[in-house]
Every structure is written in C-alpha cells, then in structure tokens.
Design an enzyme around this catalytic site. Structure first.
Site, mmCIF file in Angstrom:
data_model
loop_
_atom_site.group_PDB
_atom_site.id
_atom_site.type_symbol
_atom_site.label_atom_id
_atom_site.label_comp_id
_atom_site.label_asym_id
_atom_site.label_seq_id
_atom_site.Cartn_x
_atom_site.Cartn_y
_atom_site.Cartn_z
ATOM 1 N N TYR A 1 -15.828 -3.071 6.262
ATOM 2 C CA TYR A 1 -14.467 -2.636 6.599
ATOM 3 C C TYR A 1 -14.179 -2.922 8.078
ATOM 4 C CZ TYR A 1 -10.672 0.761 7.418
ATOM 5 O OH TYR A 1 -9.501 1.383 7.776
ATOM 6 N N LYS B 1 -11.596 -5.527 9.945
ATOM 7 C CA LYS B 1 -10.602 -5.067 10.928
ATOM 8 C C LYS B 1 -10.713 -5.870 12.230
ATOM 9 C CE LYS B 1 -8.364 -1.856 8.597
ATOM 10 N NZ LYS B 1 -6.984 -2.141 8.121
ATOM 11 N N ILE C 1 -7.094 9.894 9.269
ATOM 12 C CA ILE C 1 -5.749 10.457 9.115
ATOM 13 C C ILE C 1 -5.795 11.655 8.168
ATOM 14 C CG2 ILE C 1 -3.369 9.990 8.397
ATOM 15 C CD1 ILE C 1 -4.223 8.408 10.903
ATOM 16 N N GLY D 1 0.833 -1.210 0.000
ATOM 17 C CA GLY D 1 0.000 0.000 0.000
ATOM 18 C C GLY D 1 0.862 1.251 0.000
ATOM 19 N N ARG E 1 -2.663 2.267 -7.826
ATOM 20 C CA ARG E 1 -2.254 3.666 -7.996
ATOM 21 C C ARG E 1 -0.842 3.760 -8.565
ATOM 22 N NH1 ARG E 1 -3.445 7.674 -2.890
ATOM 23 N NH2 ARG E 1 -5.619 7.127 -2.603
ATOM 24 N N ASP F 1 0.225 -7.833 -5.925
ATOM 25 C CA ASP F 1 -1.193 -8.086 -5.669
ATOM 26 C C ASP F 1 -1.266 -8.842 -4.352
ATOM 27 O OD1 ASP F 1 -3.777 -8.913 -5.483
ATOM 28 O OD2 ASP F 1 -3.825 -9.984 -7.408
ATOM 29 N N ILE F 2 -1.811 -8.170 -3.365
ATOM 30 C CA ILE F 2 -1.792 -8.690 -2.004
ATOM 31 C C ILE F 2 -2.666 -9.955 -1.856
ATOM 32 C CG2 ILE F 2 -3.704 -7.401 -0.883
ATOM 33 C CD1 ILE F 2 -0.080 -7.396 0.180
ATOM 34 N N GLY G 1 -0.437 4.601 -1.224
ATOM 35 C CA GLY G 1 -1.624 5.131 -0.553
ATOM 36 C C GLY G 1 -1.307 6.314 0.354
ATOM 37 N N GLN G 2 -2.347 6.781 1.053
ATOM 38 C CA GLN G 2 -2.204 7.988 1.880
ATOM 39 C C GLN G 2 -1.114 7.820 2.940
ATOM 40 O OE1 GLN G 2 -5.380 8.809 4.626
ATOM 41 N NE2 GLN G 2 -4.855 10.968 4.831
HETATM 42 N N1 SER Z 1 -10.141 6.522 7.601
HETATM 43 C C1 SER Z 1 -10.773 5.236 7.542
HETATM 44 C C2 SER Z 1 -12.050 5.310 6.804
HETATM 45 O O1 SER Z 1 -12.671 6.341 6.848
HETATM 46 C C3 SER Z 1 -11.030 4.729 8.925
HETATM 47 O O2 SER Z 1 -10.061 3.813 9.274
HETATM 48 O O3 SER Z 1 -12.462 4.366 6.223
#
Ligand code: SER
Length: 324
Positions: free
Chosen positions: A147, A151, A177, A13, A42, A58-59, A16-17
C-alpha cells in the site's frame, strides 16, 4: 455559467469511508446533479442514490472512467478508490493493480480531457527509516507495505503529470480517518473506528494493536475540509505536487479507550496484536504539517476530546434508531 466556473465532479470510491461523506458534502456545495458518485463493489446507500447520479466504475478500466467523464462532462475528479494497507498485504497484486493502474488511468483521462484531480496519499508512504515523531514533509520514503509502495509511486506519478503535462493534480497524506457514517475497510487504522462501534454495542473491544501504539489520526470533518480547501486554493499556493503532510491528532490505543470510558465507564478494551501491529510500527507517530499550514492554510479543528465526544453522540443516536 462557463465550463471553467461550473463544477462537474466525479468521485471514485464514493461508497467508501471518505467517499460517502465527501460526495454528500460536494453535493451540498455544488448541487447533487453536478456530483457523480462512482462505486464498484460496495452497495451504494439510499442517501447516495437519492441525492445525485451514481455509476458503477471499474477503476482498472480506462474505458469505464472515460465513458462517465464524457457522459457528464466532468472537470474535476476526486479519485478515492483504493485498496488499503491490511488488505494490500493479503493481496499485494490486487493492491498494485487497483492503486497504481487505477491512478494511472485517472491521470491519463484527466490529461486528455483537461480535468483537475484530487488524490489522497497516506502516512503509509513513510517507513522505519523516516523520523517517527514529527515526520517532516520531505524525508526518506521507504515504506514496507505494498500500500505504501503504491502511495509513493502514486505521489511521484502525480508530480510527473504536473511537471510534464501541467496537470492540476493535488494531494494530501491522510493519517488514520475516524468517522461515524461508513466504516473503513481493510486498513491498519480501522481499530480507531471499530472501538467506538464495539464500545457502544458490546461495551467490549479486542484491539488488534498494542495498547501503547501511537498513530496520527483525523476526524472526518477535518478530512473533508483538507480535500476541499486544497482544491479551492490558488494554483500559485500549491508548491508541492507530490503530497502534503496533514496532521490533526495523535494518541495511543490505550488513550483512546480511556477517552471513550469517560462516556461509557463500563467499557473494557483488550489487546491482541496481529499482523497489523508490524504495519503500525513502521508508520509515524505524529507528522509535521507546517508546510501545508503555511502554503494553503491547513488548520484542523478536532482533537481527541472533541472527536470522541462527537463520535459517541452520533453513534449512540444511530444505535438508538437501530441504524448500525
Ligand atoms: N488508514 C489507512 C490504512 O490504515 C492509512 O492510509 O491503511
């Protein structure tokens, strides 16, 4: 240097951000050649390509991960590749596949090759049954998003790999974040980043959650510091192998807009909540991170005021350079 003291790191990743900034920080610390950036969809930035190795991974393919691990003799993985909460609700099957099978593959490769793992969990593990203010470290976890489900399952899987196989896997539950380098993609907390870009570009933002929506947030330097500090801590300090609550700041969307207005007085923010409002309403407003503070010295630096000042300064500079 012996293999045990030398660091050969893989970041999944990495485009990513969080990954894009964490990779650069790790390269500063451990030398560019020792930090392999892995991306998938990306396009990697010039900066990422020029500062060290880059691989497409590819994870969801264990073979893909294993190939890179063997080629570079990897001893630590920061596994950041994931589908976030809003995209997850649009495609739950994809979220399960990437988040669960991806993590499982990483843990299996780590077990087979004696690799340490950092993996981010999220405030999305909590659901409406958990206290929403100062949510405790150990509480009821019944998330409503796929999601969040991935987690929670991921946290349990990490804990299992630690207790069953002794795998050194560590994790924090990140809040939203905020960062100025790479925009997030597909999350519920994305508004807290978009608002800055739009305030500078257009002096106007239409926010997809209500003005009074309060969520826990963290600025990127603290986010990176949490990962590095946790990975540097002595094993004996890490008592929780599910994931640690880490808090930094909490504010409503309206409070954020007001803070931005201190620098851009003409900024106007409107509110048109969409499906992401329901997700935000199911998450904590603030979380209790006293366990992380006690066990491995977690201590965030940025609050709403200092984060906003820094974001505006960085983005204004990028905007002036035509680099937005
Ligand atoms: N920033 C993430 C989201 O909004 C939360 O872990 O999906």
């Amino acid at each position: 240097m012996s293999r045990k003291t030398m660091k050969r790191i893989l970041v999944t990743g990495a485009t990513g951000q969080i990954g894009s900034e964490l990779t650069m920080e790790l390269r500063k610390k451990y030398d560019g050649d020792n930090v392999v950036a892995a991306g998938h969809k990306r396009k990697p930035s010039e900066k990422l390509l020029e500062s060290g190795p880059f691989e497409y991974v590819d994870i969801t393919s264990k073979g893909n991960i294993e190939k890179v691990v063997k080629e570079y003799d990897i001893d630590t993985i920061y596994h950041l590749a994931a589908v976030l909460s809003a995209t997850g609700e649009e495609n739950p099957q994809l979220a399960w596949n990437v988040n669960i099978n991806g993590l499982y593959n990483v843990l299996e490769v780590a077990r087979e090759h004696d690799i340490r793992v950092f993996w981010p969990s999220s405030i999305a593990v909590f659901g409406p049954e958990a206290p929403r203010i100062n949510t405790p470290q150990d509480t009821i976890l019944i998330p409503r998003t796929i999601y969040g489900v991935t987690k929670v399952a991921g946290e349990l899987l990490c804990n299992y790999y630690f207790t069953r196989f002794g795998l050194d896997v560590r994790s924090v539950r990140y809040p939203g974040i905020i960062s100025s380098e790479t925009p997030p993609g597909g999350g519920t907390t994305d508004y807290a980043v978009e608002i800055f870009y739009e305030a500078i570009r257009n002096r106007h933002y239409t926010c997809f959650v209500r003005e009074d929506t309060v969520l826990p947030m963290m600025y990127m330097p603290d986010c990176i510091n949490a990962a590095l500090k946790l990975m540097e801590a002595d094993s004996s300090q890490i008592k929780h192998r599910t994931s640690y609550n880490v808090n930094a700041m909490s504010f409503s969307a309206g409070e954020l807009a007001a803070e931005i207005r201190k620098y851009i007085p003409e900024f106007k923010c409107e509110y048109e909540p969409d499906f992401r409002q329901k997700i935000a309403d199911s998450w904590p407003m603030s979380i209790d991170d006293s366990v992380a503070r006690r066990e491995w010295g977690w201590n965030p630096k940025y609050d709403l005021a200092s984060m906003t000042r820094d974001m505006i300064e960085k983005l204004k500079k990028r905007f002036a350079e035509g680099n937005f």
